[in-house]
Design a protein around this motif. Structure first.
Motif, PDB file in Angstrom:
ATOM      1  N   ALA A 107     -14.355  17.617  -7.686  1.00 39.15           N
ATOM      2  CA  ALA A 107     -15.437  18.556  -7.991  1.00 39.15           C
ATOM      3  C   ALA A 107     -16.537  17.880  -8.799  1.00 39.15           C
ATOM      4  O   ALA A 107     -16.256  17.054  -9.685  1.00 39.15           O
ATOM      5  N   GLU A 108     -17.745  18.257  -8.473  1.00 38.36           N
ATOM      6  CA  GLU A 108     -18.920  17.713  -9.150  1.00 38.36           C
ATOM      7  C   GLU A 108     -18.867  18.024 -10.650  1.00 38.36           C
ATOM      8  O   GLU A 108     -18.425  19.103 -11.044  1.00 38.36           O
ATOM      9  N   GLY A 109     -19.298  17.095 -11.469  1.00 42.48           N
ATOM     10  CA  GLY A 109     -19.410  17.347 -12.905  1.00 42.48           C
ATOM     11  C   GLY A 109     -18.095  17.274 -13.669  1.00 42.48           C
ATOM     12  O   GLY A 109     -18.047  17.622 -14.842  1.00 42.48           O
ATOM     13  N   THR A 110     -17.019  16.841 -13.012  1.00 42.38           N
ATOM     14  CA  THR A 110     -15.729  16.773 -13.716  1.00 42.38           C
ATOM     15  C   THR A 110     -15.433  15.338 -14.172  1.00 42.38           C
ATOM     16  O   THR A 110     -15.895  14.364 -13.551  1.00 42.38           O
ATOM     17  N   ALA A 111     -14.618  15.260 -15.241  1.00 42.29           N
ATOM     18  CA  ALA A 111     -14.174  13.947 -15.711  1.00 42.29           C
ATOM     19  C   ALA A 111     -13.201  13.337 -14.699  1.00 42.29           C
ATOM     20  O   ALA A 111     -13.104  12.118 -14.582  1.00 42.29           O
ATOM     21  N   THR A 112     -12.513  14.220 -13.960  1.00 39.22           N
ATOM     22  CA  THR A 112     -11.592  13.719 -12.918  1.00 39.22           C
ATOM     23  C   THR A 112     -12.375  12.926 -11.880  1.00 39.22           C
ATOM     24  O   THR A 112     -11.969  11.834 -11.481  1.00 39.22           O
ATOM     25  N   ARG A 113     -13.510  13.496 -11.466  1.00 43.17           N
ATOM     26  CA  ARG A 113     -14.323  12.752 -10.489  1.00 43.17           C
ATOM     27  C   ARG A 113     -14.769  11.418 -11.103  1.00 43.17           C
ATOM     28  O   ARG A 113     -14.646  10.369 -10.473  1.00 43.17           O
ATOM     29  N   ASP A 114     -15.280  11.458 -12.327  1.00 43.68           N
ATOM     30  CA  ASP A 114     -15.785  10.223 -12.939  1.00 43.68           C
ATOM     31  C   ASP A 114     -14.672   9.181 -13.089  1.00 43.68           C
ATOM     32  O   ASP A 114     -14.882   7.999 -12.824  1.00 43.68           O
ATOM     33  N   ALA A 115     -13.495   9.642 -13.519  1.00 46.41           N
ATOM     34  CA  ALA A 115     -12.375   8.705 -13.715  1.00 46.41           C
ATOM     35  C   ALA A 115     -12.000   8.037 -12.387  1.00 46.41           C
ATOM     36  O   ALA A 115     -11.740   6.823 -12.339  1.00 46.41           O
ATOM     37  N   THR A 116     -12.004   8.842 -11.322  1.00 46.14           N
ATOM     38  CA  THR A 116     -11.604   8.274 -10.024  1.00 46.14           C
ATOM     39  C   THR A 116     -12.734   7.441  -9.390  1.00 46.14           C
ATOM     40  O   THR A 116     -12.465   6.462  -8.685  1.00 46.14           O
TER      41      THR A 116
END
Ligand code: FE2
Ligand code: FE2
Length: 187
Positions: A107-116
């Motif tokens: 999902a956009e704007g999540t730390a999960t996206r950034d981490a991955t």
């Protein structure tokens, strides 16, 4: 078949006559030349996919580095008296596809996206480190110290970027990801 007109004076060509190792070196240059151009597109996508300002900066800076990497490869082709030529690199194609998948699956704007995204970008850097590390070693083996020196600069950029991304993930991103819900609000 008729012979193509030689574009390089025989004297120069003969000083760098083809051997299997030299052919491998040239083929590897063509593949990383293709990869670097695809990475330019990939880095633009990564900048759009993250909303983290530090990460956007890192991807933007590395896009700038990557432009230099392409120019350095063109210089090496020139020194080899070869036209710059790109040959599809299947490994990099796969790594970049994986980055695309991460963007569609998080999902956009999540730390999960950034981490991955950082992991995806680090895979790109690690592959580049392997490629340039090999090219530097072969260039020295072939007695092409000037080429080795130039490719070494790119190798250092890739290593620096990998380390930087790792530090950004550890200090700015990863700790925020574990508590994120499975389905963050899409509002
Ligand atoms: Fe690069
Ligand atoms: Fe890179």
């Amino acid at each position: 078949m008729p012979q193509a007109t030689p574009t390089v004076p025989e004297k120069i060509r003969s000083s760098y006559s083809a051997t299997p190792l030299r052919e491998f070196f040239l083929a590897s240059l063509k593949e990383i030349y293709w990869a670097e151009q695809e990475i330019m597109t990939g880095l633009k996508k990564l900048q759009k996919a993250t909303s983290h300002p530090v990460l956007i900066r890192a991807f933007k800076d590395h896009e700038h580095d990557t432009r230099k990497h392409i120019a350095r490869l063109e210089k090496v082709f020139e020194w080899l008296n070869e036209q710059p030529q790109a040959k599809k690199c299947l490994a990099m194609e796969g790594i970049l596809k994986e980055a695309d998948e991460i963007i569609t699956q998080t999902a956009e704007g999540t730390a999960t996206r950034d981490a991955t995204l950082v992991i995806a970008a680090r895979k790109v850097e690690h592959y580049e480190i392997a490629c340039y590390g090999g090219l530097v070693a072969i260039a020295y083996t072939l007695g092409q110290d000037r080429m080795a020196g130039l490719l070494q600069k790119t190798l250092q950029d890739e290593e620096h970027t990998d380390l930087l991304l790792s530090e950004i993930a550890m200090h700015e991103i990863n700790f925020k990801a574990p508590d994120e819900p499975d389905e963050p609000d899409q509002e």
